[in-house]
Design a protein around this motif. Sequence first.
Motif, PDB file in Angstrom:
ATOM      1  N   LEU A  81      15.498  59.236  73.581  1.00 54.40           N
ATOM      2  CA  LEU A  81      16.505  58.652  72.697  1.00 54.40           C
ATOM      3  C   LEU A  81      15.846  57.706  71.698  1.00 54.40           C
ATOM      4  CD1 LEU A  81      19.667  58.793  72.504  1.00 54.40           C
ATOM      5  CD2 LEU A  81      19.672  56.558  73.608  1.00 54.40           C
ATOM      6  N   THR A  82      14.875  56.959  72.158  1.00 54.60           N
ATOM      7  CA  THR A  82      14.168  56.039  71.276  1.00 54.60           C
ATOM      8  C   THR A  82      13.362  56.794  70.235  1.00 54.60           C
ATOM      9  OG1 THR A  82      14.036  54.392  73.049  1.00 54.60           O
ATOM     10  CG2 THR A  82      12.513  54.139  71.202  1.00 54.60           C
ATOM     11  N   THR A  83      12.730  57.883  70.636  1.00 51.71           N
ATOM     12  CA  THR A  83      11.975  58.700  69.679  1.00 51.71           C
ATOM     13  C   THR A  83      12.893  59.242  68.589  1.00 51.71           C
ATOM     14  OG1 THR A  83      10.349  59.344  71.356  1.00 51.71           O
ATOM     15  CG2 THR A  83      10.532  60.753  69.413  1.00 51.71           C
ATOM     16  N   ALA A  84      14.088  59.676  68.993  1.00 53.16           N
ATOM     17  CA  ALA A  84      15.017  60.277  68.043  1.00 53.16           C
ATOM     18  C   ALA A  84      15.738  59.243  67.185  1.00 53.16           C
ATOM     19  CB  ALA A  84      16.043  61.129  68.790  1.00 53.16           C
ATOM     20  N   PHE A  85      16.122  58.100  67.779  1.00 54.28           N
ATOM     21  CA  PHE A  85      17.007  57.154  67.089  1.00 54.28           C
ATOM     22  C   PHE A  85      16.488  55.719  67.050  1.00 54.28           C
ATOM     23  CE2 PHE A  85      19.779  60.513  68.875  1.00 54.28           C
ATOM     24  CZ  PHE A  85      20.184  61.066  67.672  1.00 54.28           C
ATOM     25  N   GLY A  86      15.212  55.543  67.335  1.00 51.91           N
ATOM     26  CA  GLY A  86      14.643  54.203  67.358  1.00 51.91           C
ATOM     27  C   GLY A  86      14.272  53.656  65.994  1.00 51.91           C
ATOM     28  N   LEU A  87      14.445  54.473  64.953  1.00 49.51           N
ATOM     29  CA  LEU A  87      14.229  54.030  63.575  1.00 49.51           C
ATOM     30  C   LEU A  87      15.495  54.277  62.778  1.00 49.51           C
ATOM     31  CD1 LEU A  87      10.704  55.601  62.858  1.00 49.51           C
ATOM     32  CD2 LEU A  87      11.184  53.231  63.508  1.00 49.51           C
ATOM     33  N   GLU A  88      15.755  53.416  61.801  1.00 52.16           N
ATOM     34  CA  GLU A  88      16.856  53.638  60.856  1.00 52.16           C
ATOM     35  C   GLU A  88      16.295  53.542  59.448  1.00 52.16           C
ATOM     36  OE1 GLU A  88      20.482  52.196  63.822  1.00 52.16           O
ATOM     37  OE2 GLU A  88      20.047  50.999  62.034  1.00 52.16           O
ATOM     38  N   TRP A  89      16.749  54.457  58.589  1.00 54.65           N
ATOM     39  CA  TRP A  89      16.130  54.624  57.280  1.00 54.65           C
ATOM     40  C   TRP A  89      17.104  54.295  56.154  1.00 54.65           C
ATOM     41  CZ3 TRP A  89      15.974  58.384  61.149  1.00 54.65           C
ATOM     42  CH2 TRP A  89      14.718  58.575  61.748  1.00 54.65           C
ATOM     43  N   PHE A  90      16.552  53.719  55.084  1.00 54.03           N
ATOM     44  CA  PHE A  90      17.356  53.326  53.934  1.00 54.03           C
ATOM     45  C   PHE A  90      16.559  53.554  52.647  1.00 54.03           C
ATOM     46  CE2 PHE A  90      18.468  50.817  57.598  1.00 54.03           C
ATOM     47  CZ  PHE A  90      19.856  50.796  57.590  1.00 54.03           C
ATOM     48  N   ARG A  91      17.298  53.744  51.574  1.00 51.18           N
ATOM     49  CA  ARG A  91      16.705  53.722  50.245  1.00 51.18           C
ATOM     50  C   ARG A  91      17.343  52.574  49.480  1.00 51.18           C
ATOM     51  NH1 ARG A  91      16.785  58.883  46.238  1.00 51.18           N
ATOM     52  NH2 ARG A  91      19.031  58.523  46.370  1.00 51.18           N
ATOM     53  N   LYS A  92      16.503  51.685  48.969  1.00 51.39           N
ATOM     54  CA  LYS A  92      17.000  50.527  48.239  1.00 51.39           C
ATOM     55  C   LYS A  92      17.554  50.984  46.892  1.00 51.39           C
ATOM     56  CE  LYS A  92      14.501  46.804  48.103  1.00 51.39           C
ATOM     57  NZ  LYS A  92      13.392  45.876  47.753  1.00 51.39           N
ATOM     58  N   LEU A  93      18.819  50.671  46.656  1.00 53.18           N
ATOM     59  CA  LEU A  93      19.446  50.985  45.378  1.00 53.18           C
ATOM     60  C   LEU A  93      19.356  49.793  44.439  1.00 53.18           C
ATOM     61  CD1 LEU A  93      21.017  53.219  43.904  1.00 53.18           C
ATOM     62  CD2 LEU A  93      23.125  52.222  44.788  1.00 53.18           C
ATOM     63  N   ARG A  94      19.524  48.614  45.013  1.00 53.08           N
ATOM     64  CA  ARG A  94      19.380  47.390  44.236  1.00 53.08           C
ATOM     65  C   ARG A  94      19.005  46.264  45.181  1.00 53.08           C
ATOM     66  NH1 ARG A  94      24.247  46.813  41.865  1.00 53.08           N
ATOM     67  NH2 ARG A  94      25.131  45.108  43.078  1.00 53.08           N
ATOM     68  N   GLY A  95      18.112  45.381  44.724  1.00 53.10           N
ATOM     69  CA  GLY A  95      17.747  44.257  45.563  1.00 53.10           C
ATOM     70  C   GLY A  95      16.436  43.651  45.149  1.00 53.10           C
ATOM     71  N   THR A  96      16.010  42.634  45.883  1.00 49.11           N
ATOM     72  CA  THR A  96      14.764  41.949  45.602  1.00 49.11           C
ATOM     73  C   THR A  96      13.587  42.785  46.080  1.00 49.11           C
ATOM     74  OG1 THR A  96      14.942  40.790  47.710  1.00 49.11           O
ATOM     75  CG2 THR A  96      15.859  39.698  45.779  1.00 49.11           C
ATOM     76  N   GLY A  97      12.410  42.489  45.576  1.00 49.16           N
ATOM     77  CA  GLY A  97      11.219  43.212  45.998  1.00 49.16           C
ATOM     78  C   GLY A  97      10.760  44.207  44.958  1.00 49.16           C
ATOM     79  N   GLY A  98       9.523  44.610  45.061  1.00 56.58           N
ATOM     80  CA  GLY A  98       8.933  45.511  44.081  1.00 56.58           C
ATOM     81  C   GLY A  98       9.359  46.951  44.246  1.00 56.58           C
ATOM     82  N   VAL A  99       9.238  47.711  43.198  1.00 55.82           N
ATOM     83  CA  VAL A  99       9.549  49.133  43.233  1.00 55.82           C
ATOM     84  C   VAL A  99       8.544  49.839  44.139  1.00 55.82           C
ATOM     85  CG1 VAL A  99       9.726  51.231  41.866  1.00 55.82           C
ATOM     86  CG2 VAL A  99      10.521  49.061  40.916  1.00 55.82           C
ATOM     87  N   GLY A 100       9.056  50.680  45.005  1.00 56.43           N
ATOM     88  CA  GLY A 100       8.174  51.415  45.898  1.00 56.43           C
ATOM     89  C   GLY A 100       7.741  50.642  47.121  1.00 56.43           C
ATOM     90  N   LEU A 101       8.211  49.395  47.249  1.00 58.80           N
ATOM     91  CA  LEU A 101       7.846  48.572  48.395  1.00 58.80           C
ATOM     92  C   LEU A 101       8.383  49.178  49.687  1.00 58.80           C
ATOM     93  CD1 LEU A 101       6.730  45.828  49.483  1.00 58.80           C
ATOM     94  CD2 LEU A 101       9.041  44.929  49.180  1.00 58.80           C
ATOM     95  N   LYS A 102       7.519  49.328  50.678  1.00 58.51           N
ATOM     96  CA  LYS A 102       7.961  49.823  51.977  1.00 58.51           C
ATOM     97  C   LYS A 102       8.344  48.631  52.844  1.00 58.51           C
ATOM     98  CE  LYS A 102       7.547  54.316  51.665  1.00 58.51           C
ATOM     99  NZ  LYS A 102       8.679  55.241  51.864  1.00 58.51           N
ATOM    100  N   GLU A 103       9.640  48.479  53.068  1.00 54.81           N
ATOM    101  CA  GLU A 103      10.149  47.351  53.838  1.00 54.81           C
ATOM    102  C   GLU A 103      10.368  47.755  55.291  1.00 54.81           C
ATOM    103  OE1 GLU A 103      13.021  45.159  50.584  1.00 54.81           O
ATOM    104  OE2 GLU A 103      13.760  47.005  51.522  1.00 54.81           O
ATOM    105  N   THR A 104      10.369  46.752  56.161  1.00 48.79           N
ATOM    106  CA  THR A 104      10.627  46.995  57.578  1.00 48.79           C
ATOM    107  C   THR A 104      11.893  46.288  58.045  1.00 48.79           C
ATOM    108  OG1 THR A 104       9.199  45.133  58.164  1.00 48.79           O
ATOM    109  CG2 THR A 104       8.181  47.326  58.112  1.00 48.79           C
ATOM    110  N   SER A 105      12.649  45.714  57.109  1.00 48.56           N
ATOM    111  CA  SER A 105      13.918  45.071  57.468  1.00 48.56           C
ATOM    112  C   SER A 105      14.779  44.972  56.217  1.00 48.56           C
ATOM    113  CB  SER A 105      13.689  43.672  58.047  1.00 48.56           C
ATOM    114  OG  SER A 105      13.090  42.821  57.085  1.00 48.56           O
ATOM    115  N   LEU A 106      16.059  44.747  56.418  1.00 47.18           N
ATOM    116  CA  LEU A 106      16.943  44.472  55.297  1.00 47.18           C
ATOM    117  C   LEU A 106      16.826  42.998  54.933  1.00 47.18           C
ATOM    118  CD1 LEU A 106      20.163  46.492  56.306  1.00 47.18           C
ATOM    119  CD2 LEU A 106      18.190  47.237  54.977  1.00 47.18           C
ATOM    120  N   PRO A 107      17.125  42.634  53.693  1.00 49.21           N
ATOM    121  CA  PRO A 107      16.936  41.243  53.256  1.00 49.21           C
ATOM    122  C   PRO A 107      18.040  40.311  53.747  1.00 49.21           C
ATOM    123  CG  PRO A 107      17.761  42.548  51.433  1.00 49.21           C
ATOM    124  CD  PRO A 107      17.500  43.506  52.565  1.00 49.21           C
ATOM    125  N   LEU A 108      17.958  39.951  55.011  1.00 52.34           N
ATOM    126  CA  LEU A 108      18.938  39.078  55.643  1.00 52.34           C
ATOM    127  C   LEU A 108      18.262  37.797  56.112  1.00 52.34           C
ATOM    128  CD1 LEU A 108      20.766  41.797  57.754  1.00 52.34           C
ATOM    129  CD2 LEU A 108      21.729  40.612  55.773  1.00 52.34           C
TER     130      LEU A 108
END
Length: 259
Positions: free
Chosen positions: A232-259
């Motif tokens: 279950l962890t292998t299948a669902f242990g990651l969650e993926w997003f594409r930044k539409l708008r926000g802080t940070g550089g273009v193409g930046l690979k983030e590991t969390s949402l900006p909270l």
Amino acid sequence: MSVLVCFHAHPDDEVFGTGGVMRLAADAGHRVVLVTATDGAVGEYPDGILADGETLAERRHIELDRSAAVLGVARVVRLHYADSGMAGTPENGNPEAFCNADVDTAAQRLADILREEHADVVTIYDPHGGYGHPDHIQVHVVGKRAAEIAETPNVYETTTDRDHMRRLMEANPQWSEETTPPEVELFGLPETEITTVVDVSSVIAAKRAAMEAHETQVGDFGPFLAMPIEQLTTAFGLEWFRKLRGTGGVGLKETSLPL
């Protein structure tokens, strides 16, 4: 304290796409708000699971509250649009269905919530709605417009890593010449378009408990509930997003949402 608003189409959609980030945000002391567009009244469910006189929409209402509690959601908001059903089904023609809602009207309703909550981050779906469901696509359109109206600073598209799915299927011995795997090109986005990958393995137990809360959706969740926690962890242990708008550089690979 920051505020995360997750916008989804149906009761149970929250589990896969943002269940982990909601639980992580809540554990970190942030406010989490879940907005669902439809009542989820269209779909299959096991015979005999509903009580006498109970409708599927009523049961899914209860299930959503249970799931939200597990995931640390502070507020659940329902927009009460009718479920549009899968693409090509008769329900698509219902004028009350979410897929037929006036975009600006629906967006204003969501924008009012974003403003009221002073949302720092809102999640919507990618333009394909993850896998082409009409309600999911409408969540993208309406959510994007609402974020513009409310001037929400950070907008993220919930998606699936298509390449990750492909690797999982290639490693799964059940797929053979006699068994046709799902068409992965219809799901999510390619890895190169994903900006943000969040490791939610530490809260995988909460994701499983949220799945268990949606008893009427056993057809969707059943196979996963039977998995050992490692799978279950292998299948669902990651969650993926594409930044539409926000802080940070273009193409930046983030590991969390900006909270």
